[in-house]
Design a protein around this motif. Structure first.
Motif, PDB file in Angstrom:
ATOM      1  N   MET A 200       0.837  -1.202   0.000  1.00 22.57           N
ATOM      2  CA  MET A 200       0.000   0.000   0.000  1.00 22.57           C
ATOM      3  C   MET A 200       0.881   1.265   0.000  1.00 22.57           C
ATOM      4  SD  MET A 200      -3.218  -0.746  -0.184  1.00 22.57           S
ATOM      5  CE  MET A 200      -2.679  -2.049  -1.292  1.00 22.57           C
ATOM      6  N   ILE A 201       1.903   1.265   0.836  1.00 17.48           N
ATOM      7  CA  ILE A 201       2.807   2.422   0.911  1.00 17.48           C
ATOM      8  C   ILE A 201       3.482   2.648  -0.436  1.00 17.48           C
ATOM      9  CG2 ILE A 201       4.977   3.248   1.906  1.00 17.48           C
ATOM     10  CD1 ILE A 201       4.050   1.917   4.550  1.00 17.48           C
ATOM     11  N   PHE A 202       3.933   1.567  -1.050  1.00 22.62           N
ATOM     12  CA  PHE A 202       4.582   1.704  -2.365  1.00 22.62           C
ATOM     13  C   PHE A 202       3.605   2.263  -3.386  1.00 22.62           C
ATOM     14  CE2 PHE A 202       5.311   0.064  -6.626  1.00 22.62           C
ATOM     15  CZ  PHE A 202       6.551   0.634  -6.895  1.00 22.62           C
ATOM     16  N   GLN A 203       2.369   1.770  -3.411  1.00 24.37           N
ATOM     17  CA  GLN A 203       1.389   2.251  -4.390  1.00 24.37           C
ATOM     18  C   GLN A 203       1.176   3.759  -4.263  1.00 24.37           C
ATOM     19  OE1 GLN A 203      -2.370   0.150  -4.995  1.00 24.37           O
ATOM     20  NE2 GLN A 203      -1.497  -1.657  -4.004  1.00 24.37           N
ATOM     21  N   ILE A 204       1.022   4.232  -3.038  1.00 22.14           N
ATOM     22  CA  ILE A 204       0.733   5.650  -2.827  1.00 22.14           C
ATOM     23  C   ILE A 204       1.951   6.512  -3.147  1.00 22.14           C
ATOM     24  CG2 ILE A 204       0.205   7.361  -1.034  1.00 22.14           C
ATOM     25  CD1 ILE A 204      -1.630   5.099   0.165  1.00 22.14           C
ATOM     26  N   VAL A 205       3.117   6.096  -2.659  1.00 26.00           N
ATOM     27  CA  VAL A 205       4.336   6.866  -2.939  1.00 26.00           C
ATOM     28  C   VAL A 205       4.620   6.865  -4.435  1.00 26.00           C
ATOM     29  CG1 VAL A 205       6.846   6.947  -2.609  1.00 26.00           C
ATOM     30  CG2 VAL A 205       5.348   6.526  -0.652  1.00 26.00           C
ATOM     31  N   ASN A 206       4.470   5.716  -5.076  1.00 26.80           N
ATOM     32  CA  ASN A 206       4.765   5.628  -6.508  1.00 26.80           C
ATOM     33  C   ASN A 206       3.785   6.456  -7.333  1.00 26.80           C
ATOM     34  OD1 ASN A 206       6.318   4.331  -8.738  1.00 26.80           O
ATOM     35  ND2 ASN A 206       4.301   3.521  -9.256  1.00 26.80           N
ATOM     36  N   TYR A 207       2.495   6.437  -6.955  1.00 29.67           N
ATOM     37  CA  TYR A 207       1.507   7.250  -7.666  1.00 29.67           C
ATOM     38  C   TYR A 207       1.893   8.721  -7.617  1.00 29.67           C
ATOM     39  CZ  TYR A 207      -3.021   9.215  -9.038  1.00 29.67           C
ATOM     40  OH  TYR A 207      -4.011   9.921  -9.683  1.00 29.67           O
ATOM     41  N   ARG A 208       2.253   9.185  -6.449  1.00 31.36           N
ATOM     42  CA  ARG A 208       2.598  10.602  -6.301  1.00 31.36           C
ATOM     43  C   ARG A 208       3.926  10.908  -6.989  1.00 31.36           C
ATOM     44  NH1 ARG A 208      -1.084  13.038  -3.241  1.00 31.36           N
ATOM     45  NH2 ARG A 208       0.162  14.935  -3.222  1.00 31.36           N
ATOM     46  N   TYR A 209       4.837   9.967  -6.966  1.00 29.42           N
ATOM     47  CA  TYR A 209       6.119  10.127  -7.656  1.00 29.42           C
ATOM     48  C   TYR A 209       5.903  10.296  -9.159  1.00 29.42           C
ATOM     49  CZ  TYR A 209      10.634   8.706  -9.638  1.00 29.42           C
ATOM     50  OH  TYR A 209      11.792   8.642 -10.379  1.00 29.42           O
ATOM     51  N   GLU A 210       5.115   9.409  -9.756  1.00 34.40           N
ATOM     52  CA  GLU A 210       4.896   9.461 -11.202  1.00 34.40           C
ATOM     53  C   GLU A 210       4.056  10.669 -11.610  1.00 34.40           C
ATOM     54  OE1 GLU A 210       3.243   5.648 -12.169  1.00 34.40           O
ATOM     55  OE2 GLU A 210       5.228   4.691 -12.281  1.00 34.40           O
TER      56      GLU A 210
END
Length: 263
Positions: A200-210
């Motif tokens: 979940m943490i990766f999904q949220i961080v990655n979404y905001r990163y991209e």
């Protein structure tokens, strides 16, 4: 009702209407509710006719006092609405009056919006003012009209987990955090370690990163320590991926000093 002084120059008087050959007001006027003086009608042009919708300001003490009271009431209402927005954004009552108190954070706020979506990684020992600073920044973002979510990472994960089996899907819950203008995650690293939480943490961080959406993080741990915390159940790959993105998308601020809570 009495007109406002600031709009008086834009309104038409009965004398103006006579001069222009337009319709005059019906009746002589209205009495000032405070002093009883008869007030001359004022109108506005509407499809070639005059709509007599107001009256000249009286200028008496009663009118002036009423205007002050109305302004004070409006200011109180705005303050109340502002507090409601802050609380809905996640700012706790203790921090509703927090102010940005570090030079690095102030410089970040000044250049916000011109920094390719960069965020902040704020770390330091317990009691060094991380939550206070994050709340102060949230206040500034809300004042500027941005949609803001301020939450602990633990509360964020619990909110997503609670969405399972309810009308709000887990995807909708994730998007609330992933797609806000500004996401502020407080106490990153305090959440329980598991494959699900790391995902979940990766999904949220990655979404905001991209999407190049700013993420502001506070943590008791520096980035190397955070990686260890996320990976303590064996999620080394996701932990590295999260921290790698944080390094690229965030400026770092380290807070030091004594525990502020010990007075």
């Amino acid at each position: 009702m009495p007109g406002e002084h600031g709009n008086e120059s834009h309104l038409i008087t009965p004398a103006d209407a006579v001069e222009r050959g337009m319709n005059g007001p019906k009746g002589e006027g209205a009495e000032c509710p405070w002093c009883g003086r008869v007030l001359e009608p004022r109108g506005v042009l509407l499809n070639g006719r005059v709509a007599w919708a107001a009256y000249e300001p009286c200028g008496c003490e009663g009118e002036a006092n009423a205007a002050k009271e109305a302004k004070a009431c409006e200011l109180k209402m705005r303050e109340r609405e502002k507090k409601v927005k802050l609380i809905r954004s996640g700012v706790k009552k203790r921090y509703l009056e927090a102010t940005v108190d570090t030079n690095e954070a102030q410089r970040y706020m000044e250049r916000f919006g011109s920094d390719d979506g960069r965020g902040l990684y704020i770390h330091g020992n317990v009691g060094t003012g991380k939550t206070y600073l994050a709340s102060a920044m949230a206040r500034m973002f809300v004042d500027a009209g941005y949609s803001v979510v301020l939450t602990t990472t633990l509360a964020m994960l619990e909110g997503i987990q609670d969405a399972y089996g309810k009308e709000t899907s887990s995807l909708d819950a994730v998007l609330r955090f992933a797609s806000s203008d500004v996401l502020i995650l407080d106490d990153f690293g305090k959440e329980s370690a598991s494959a699900w939480s790391a995902s979940m943490i990766f999904q949220i961080v990655n979404y905001r990163y991209e999407a190049m959406r700013p993420l502001i993080v506070t943590s008791q741990y520096d980035l190397a320590g955070l990686e260890k915390r996320i990976s303590r159940q064996g999620e080394h790959e996701r932990a590295r991926a999260v921290v790698s993105r944080l390094r690229q998308m965030c400026h770092t601020i380290e807070l030091s000093g004594n525990d502020r809570r010990r007075g």
